[in-house]
Design a protein around this motif. Structure first.
Motif, PDB file in Angstrom:
ATOM      1  N   LEU A   1       0.841  -2.442  14.351  1.00 38.59           N
ATOM      2  CA  LEU A   1       0.835  -1.068  13.845  1.00 38.59           C
ATOM      3  C   LEU A   1      -0.406  -0.272  14.222  1.00 38.59           C
ATOM      4  CD1 LEU A   1       2.234  -1.809  10.285  1.00 38.59           C
ATOM      5  CD2 LEU A   1       3.446  -0.755  12.188  1.00 38.59           C
TER       6      LEU A   1
ATOM      7  N   VAL B   1      -0.401   3.837  12.286  1.00 40.89           N
ATOM      8  CA  VAL B   1      -0.718   4.127  10.880  1.00 40.89           C
ATOM      9  C   VAL B   1      -2.188   4.526  10.808  1.00 40.89           C
ATOM     10  CG1 VAL B   1       1.019   2.522   9.967  1.00 40.89           C
ATOM     11  CG2 VAL B   1      -1.297   1.713  10.350  1.00 40.89           C
TER      12      VAL B   1
ATOM     13  N   TRP C   1      -5.800   2.495   6.453  1.00 44.33           N
ATOM     14  CA  TRP C   1      -4.837   1.519   5.934  1.00 44.33           C
ATOM     15  C   TRP C   1      -5.123   0.142   6.512  1.00 44.33           C
ATOM     16  CZ3 TRP C   1       0.724   3.992   6.130  1.00 44.33           C
ATOM     17  CH2 TRP C   1       0.764   5.115   5.297  1.00 44.33           C
TER      18      TRP C   1
ATOM     19  N   ALA D   1       4.545   6.019   6.518  1.00 40.69           N
ATOM     20  CA  ALA D   1       4.380   6.041   7.965  1.00 40.69           C
ATOM     21  C   ALA D   1       5.689   5.693   8.661  1.00 40.69           C
ATOM     22  CB  ALA D   1       3.281   5.073   8.387  1.00 40.69           C
TER      23      ALA D   1
ATOM     24  N   THR E   1       6.268   6.361  14.425  1.00 39.83           N
ATOM     25  CA  THR E   1       6.755   4.992  14.181  1.00 39.83           C
ATOM     26  C   THR E   1       8.209   4.835  14.558  1.00 39.83           C
ATOM     27  OG1 THR E   1       7.326   5.526  11.904  1.00 39.83           O
ATOM     28  CG2 THR E   1       5.151   4.566  12.296  1.00 39.83           C
TER      29      THR E   1
END
Length: 165
Positions: A98, A102, A106, A154, A160
């Protein structure tokens, strides 16, 4: 009259050492033995529960009641530690996919709820999608932040979505 049992005095079974024979018998006729634990406590154990066979299906007794409880608790802790390591490894793998999709803050959050508790934090990010399809941090006392409306997900953002859709 039942036959006399095999002499087990001095034999060691786990933390128990057989000290002397007891007068008691089980319903099946097995003798009881007084055993001393390594902690010093004594326990009366039927002979059919004393075994060194680790593949045996029948339960065995290998410690006094107090030590047995402690061994059981230690086993649970070891199992939980093993599972926590697996959860953290899975979270690291999910999060590595990811990066760039993101917010970086995070990715700096703890990996699991247990990890967040260790660090004294309230939020953690596994990198997995919740049951409602959100990809967002979680609170340690439960719940996806996107489900509670505190953080946008997200998973719904254009960055995404799979390419070609």
């Amino acid at each position: 009259m039942p036959s006399s049992p095999r002499n087990r005095i001095g034999e060691v079974y786990g933390k128990l050492t057989v000290v002397r024979a007891s007068e008691r018998r089980t319903k099946a006729g097995n003798a009881f033995w007084w055993c001393r634990c390594s902690c010093g406590a004594e326990r009366e154990v039927p002979s059919d529960k004393l075994s060194l066979n680790t593949a045996r299906r029948k339960p065995t007794v290998n410690a006094c009641e107090t030590c047995s409880r402690e061994l059981q608790i230690e086993g649970v802790y070891r199992k939980n530690d093993r599972e926590e390591k697996q959860r953290r490894q899975a979270a690291l793998e999910a999060r590595s996919q990811l990066k760039g999709r993101v917010p970086d803050r995070w990715l700096s959050l703890p990996l699991t709820d247990a990890h967040a508790r260790e660090l004294g934090r309230k939020l953690f990010f596994r990198g997995t999608i919740c049951l409602r399809g959100h990809l967002a941090p979680y609170r340690i006392n439960g719940g996806c932040q996107a489900c509670s409306g505190q953080t946008p997900s997200a998973a719904n953002s254009p960055s995404t979505k799979p390419k070609g859709s």
